[in-house]
Write an enzyme that holds these catalytic residues in place. Structure first.
Site, PDB file in Angstrom:
ATOM      1  N   ASP A 168     -17.771 -19.580  -6.571  1.00  0.00           N
ATOM      2  CA  ASP A 168     -16.771 -18.759  -5.966  1.00  0.00           C
ATOM      3  C   ASP A 168     -17.393 -18.284  -4.430  1.00  0.00           C
ATOM      4  OD1 ASP A 168     -14.650 -16.984  -5.349  1.00  0.00           O
ATOM      5  OD2 ASP A 168     -15.722 -15.161  -6.425  1.00  0.00           O
ATOM      6  N   GLU A 187     -16.494 -20.138   0.650  1.00  0.00           N
ATOM      7  CA  GLU A 187     -15.644 -20.635   1.984  1.00  0.00           C
ATOM      8  C   GLU A 187     -16.917 -20.681   3.218  1.00  0.00           C
ATOM      9  OE1 GLU A 187     -14.693 -18.258  -0.012  1.00  0.00           O
ATOM     10  OE2 GLU A 187     -13.119 -19.415  -0.860  1.00  0.00           O
ATOM     11  N   ASP A 231      -7.494 -15.735  -5.202  1.00  0.00           N
ATOM     12  CA  ASP A 231      -7.172 -14.213  -5.455  1.00  0.00           C
ATOM     13  C   ASP A 231      -5.727 -13.965  -5.232  1.00  0.00           C
ATOM     14  OD1 ASP A 231      -9.705 -13.965  -6.039  1.00  0.00           O
ATOM     15  OD2 ASP A 231     -10.023 -12.663  -4.172  1.00  0.00           O
TER      16      ASP A 231
HETATM   17  C1  GLC Z   1     -13.523 -13.293  -5.884  1.00  0.00           C
HETATM   18  C2  GLC Z   1     -13.023 -14.335  -6.890  1.00  0.00           C
HETATM   19  C3  GLC Z   1     -12.678 -13.632  -8.152  1.00  0.00           C
HETATM   20  C4  GLC Z   1     -13.559 -13.056  -8.892  1.00  0.00           C
HETATM   21  C5  GLC Z   1     -14.319 -12.095  -7.863  1.00  0.00           C
HETATM   22  C6  GLC Z   1     -15.692 -11.662  -8.247  1.00  0.00           C
HETATM   23  O1  GLC Z   1     -12.520 -12.396  -5.719  1.00  0.00           O
HETATM   24  O2  GLC Z   1     -11.746 -14.945  -6.143  1.00  0.00           O
HETATM   25  O3  GLC Z   1     -12.138 -14.814  -8.841  1.00  0.00           O
HETATM   26  O4  GLC Z   1     -13.164 -12.579  -9.939  1.00  0.00           O
HETATM   27  O5  GLC Z   1     -14.580 -12.689  -6.688  1.00  0.00           O
HETATM   28  O6  GLC Z   1     -16.608 -12.412  -8.694  1.00  0.00           O
END
Ligand code: GLC
Length: 801
Positions: A407, A410, A485
């Site tokens: 995650d 980017e 998200d």
């Molecule tokens: C980001 C991710 C989400 C995750 C969060 C905490 O927002 O996209 O899926 O739960 O981070 O790690």
């Protein structure tokens, strides 16, 4: 019309006339008077690559997207010329290059339809600030042209009239039309005269696409640096365009383990361990199938990757093992930001080995993420990727974690303008050092790649399972993905549907959304409608941010739980069907989700549809996207279809009303289809599959269906240990014939079939198996048109009275 004088004022430069060209097997090099070089490579009969250099010198030819298998060598290149053009001819295409200005026009070789024509063609602007060029291409867009593809853009499927930017961006709670978001897939499909072609602009700088937005009959694309380097992929079938694009940028390196196609449960965050166990126990208690449980950032010690919070997870190995015994595979999150902390070994090691990204003038790239101030590994350095891959040893090999979720790659940086690295950050780019301007869009991809390599190594002989948020073209080789998200709104249910289809036609089928929405909280009805869609997406996971309440299948009311269970059960029954369609994707690059336009481009009614899609070869699905619906109007593609719920046959080619109260979703099966089904299991492998159910949908005529099976994990299938059953159905007025052609060395645990006949227009009088009248031992016929065939037949004749 823009005149040349105007363009000159804007600073645009153009190639001049061709002075010379050279041919080298499958490559042509043209040089112009003002020093521009055009290199044309013929990769396939239907795939041409165009590369331009404004100084006559090409840089190192390196791409993260294109696989080494893309160039197979093409030695049938034919070039001729007339007064005005050089003419390249292949079996599928004719490409004319104007001698005076390098402008190209490409025709279908079969009927000489003009498919793609340069307008201004290649032109550029010198970039004073950064050096190099802003490279541009513009093409004529004929009347009635439609556009598709481009990855995860949350907009109407047809991109016509819009402009887009490609710059991988963390986009919490994005909305319809937000651009850019998490992924950069600079590949689009154009469709006109019922013929489809694709363009893949393999340039990782910030890029833009304009689909007849600024000027009605012009399509253009440009990038803020790098080369004008693009692939032209001809169909005319859209599915061939996608298959060829997927072939160039790579199919998944292996099939996922079958459990990865099961249902997954996630939340930010399930902790401590007792909470995790409470959730998994509840799934089993309520008999809701589930294969994977996710640990979000709170499992770590202060958000330090590759550590565990010992208070909340005192014995992760024991927990993971016990979860596994109950059928739950544990998937953990890993982010790129490494906490600045000299007492943290991962940080210290990366610092000592000089693996972190640096600013242009020397300091480290420092940015805030969950752990506070972090440094970030340069995943574009192969040595760093190897180090990163090896960090998974303990998690995967020793603790037994089965999947990794990447995650924030980017890369996302908090509290700064642009929410990512500044442009000056330096990257290795596999030995082609560059700034973040060039590496940004591939950073997440290279992180996912390193993760995949670690998983693959340490999970062996099991298959890896990875998931990533950021991606560039080609990332589908390594990992699955989700759409980031999203928000618990009806609009986001629409977005999820469009994004999954769009990713699928952009070569990336292993995709799903956070079911129910990540931000905010869905009510029971929205959650139900979302699950009904989600079970038909290749990746099927509920996830939520957690700060707005619970989002498990039982978090609403009992009715919701029952409907959700029913739909997850449908997915588990369809596992052999979904697995087969994954295999078709991994083997041939056929998208798992087929938007109607991709399913039937001949029917121009499909060109503007967004909601309906076909999963695999034969199942048509259409989500319900508004509250209080008792059904909806939808377009059913041409041909005859069986309503999944009541076997009613409908004739497509028009929009029609379909009933679908809260416990139903519009689902149709193509006539003639043979759909394989497993019994309901609570998790993959819970039961030995002793019999395969085949749902057979009678058709007067012929239809083919496929069932792919193997060990559902491991690599033996690559050595031929798979079982491929091709079924040929032929329906006549008084007879139904099912022929089975088998190949592969894998022996399925079952060799009996439960055949459920739908829509049979006659009463069964006699059954023949492999040309002999069936004995009672071989087949049992039940009153409700179900047969149990206890032989692995080659030919089954069901004959009417
Ligand atoms: C980001 C991710 C989400 C995750 C969060 C905490 O927002 O996209 O899926 O739960 O981070 O790690």
């Amino acid at each position: 019309m823009i005149t040349n004088t105007e363009l000159e004022r804007k600073g645009d430069l153009f190639p001049s006339e061709i002075t010379n060209y050279e041919k080298n097997v499958d490559v042509l090099n043209f040089v112009t008077k003002n020093g521009v070089a055009l290199q044309v490579t013929i990769l396939r009969d239907s795939v041409l690559r165009f590369r331009y250099a404004t100084t006559g010198i090409f840089g190192n030819d390196f791409s993260y997207a294109i696989t080494k298998y893309a160039s197979r060598g093409y030695n049938k290149l034919e070039i001729s010329e007339d007064n005005d053009h050089y003419i390249i001819t292949t079996a599928k295409l004719i490409c004319k290059i104007d001698k005076t200005d390098l402008k190209k026009s490409i025709y279908d070789a079969a009927d000489e339809t003009l498919i793609s024509q340069d307008e201004l063609g290649f032109h550029w602007e010198e970039s004073y600030q950064y050096g190099g060029d802003i490279v541009k291409m513009s093409k004529v867009s004929p009347d009635g042209e439609s556009f598709y593809g481009l990855g995860d853009k949350p907009v109407h499927l047809n991109l016509k009239g819009k402009r887009f930017e490609n710059w991988v961006t963390d986009s919490y709670a994005y909305g319809k039309d937000t651009d850019p978001i998490y992924k950069t897939i600079p590949f689009y499909i154009g469709l006109h005269h019922k013929k489809a072609y694709g363009i893949f602009f393999d340039n990782t700088f910030r890029s833009f696409f304009d689909f007849a937005h600024e000027r009605r009959h012009i399509t253009s694309f440009w990038a803020q640096g790098g080369e004008m380097n693009y692939y032209f992929i001809y169909g005319p079938e859209m599915s061939d365009v996608v298959a060829n694009y997927t072939d160039l940028t790579g199919k998944p390196h292996q099939l996922p383990p079958l459990w990865a196609l099961g249902y997954h449960q996630c939340k930010w965050s399930y902790y401590p361990e007792s909470k995790v166990r409470e959730i998994t126990t509840k799934f089993r208690e309520l008999k809701i199938p589930c294969d994977a449980i996710y640990l979000d950032i709170d499992y770590m010690d202060g958000f330090r990757c590759f550590t565990w919070d010992s208070k909340h997870f005192p014995n992760p190995k024991k927990m993971v093992k016990e979860l596994e015994e109950d059928g739950f595979k544990t998937v953990v999150i890993i982010d790129p930001g490494i906490k600045i902390d000299m007492d943290y070994d991962v940080f210290r090691e990366a610092l000592e080995k000089d693996y972190f990204c640096k600013r242009a003038d020397g300091p480290y790239m420092k940015g805030k993420v969950w752990p506070g101030e972090c440094y970030f590994p340069d995943f574009t350095n192969p040595e760093v990727r190897e180090w990163w891959a090896n960090l998974y040893k303990e998690l995967v090999e020793e603790i037994g974690v089965r999947g990794v979720w990447n995650d924030m790659n980017e890369p996302a940086v908090m509290e700064v303008p642009g929410k990512t690295f500044p442009d000056d950050v330096r990257h290795d780019y596999d030995g082609n050092p560059c700034s973040h301007r060039k590496a940004h869009n591939v950073y997440g991809m290279q992180m996912a790649r390193a993760t995949y390599q670690g998983l693959k190594k340490f999970a062996y002989p099991k298959r890896p399972f990875a998931i990533t948020r950021a991606a560039y073209s080609g990332t589908q080789r390594y990992t699955s993905s989700w759409t980031g998200d999203n928000v618990a709104t009806w609009e986001h249910l629409w977005i999820a549907n469009v994004q999954a289809q769009r990713m699928s036609m952009s070569g990336f089928s292993f995709i799903g959304s956070d079911i129910g929405g990540f931000a905010e909280q869905p009510n029971g009805e929205l959650y139900t409608r979302w699950i009904q869609l989600g079970v038909f997406h290749p990746f099927c996971r509920t996830h939520s941010s957690g700060d707005h309440g619970d989002q498990e299948p039982w978090a609403f009311d009992e009715d919701v739980t029952d409907i959700v269970r029913k739909f997850i059960e449908i997915r588990y029954q369809l596992l052999p069907y979904l697995y087969t369609s994954f295999w078709q994707y991994a083997d041939e690059g056929i998208p798992m989700l087929k938007s109607l336009v991709l399913y039937d481009q001949e029917d121009s009614q499909t060109h503007f549809r967004t909601d309906e899609f076909v999963v695999g070869d034969h199942i048509l699905v259409c989500p319900i996207q508004e509250p209080n619906a008792k059904g909806r109007r939808m377009y059913i593609p041409r041909g005859k279809w069986y309503n999944f719920w009541n076997d009613e046959i409908v004739t497509g080619g028009k929009e029609q009303w379909v009933d679908a109260d809260i416990d139903k979703l519009p689902i149709f099966i193509k006539e003639g289809a043979i759909i394989p089904k497993y019994p309901i299991q609570q998790y993959v492998g819970e039961k030995e599959i002793e019999q395969l159910t085949l749902d057979v949908f009678y058709k007067k005529g012929k239809e083919n269906s496929t069932v792919f099976e193997d060990a559902h994990d491991g690599y033996d299938y690559i050595k031929g240990r798979y079982s491929l059953r091709n079924f040929k159905l032929t329906g006549k007025t008084n007879e139904l014939i099912i022929q089975q052609y088998k190949s592969g060395k894998y022996i399925t645990a079952y060799n009996t079939f439960k055949i459920e006949l739908h829509g049979l227009p006659f009463k069964i009088f006699k059954i023949q198996i492999d040309n002999e009248e069936a004995l009672f031992d071989d087949v049992r016929v039940n009153g409700d048109n179900t047969l149990v065939v206890t032989k692995d037949f080659s030919e089954l004749h069901i004959i009417g009275e």
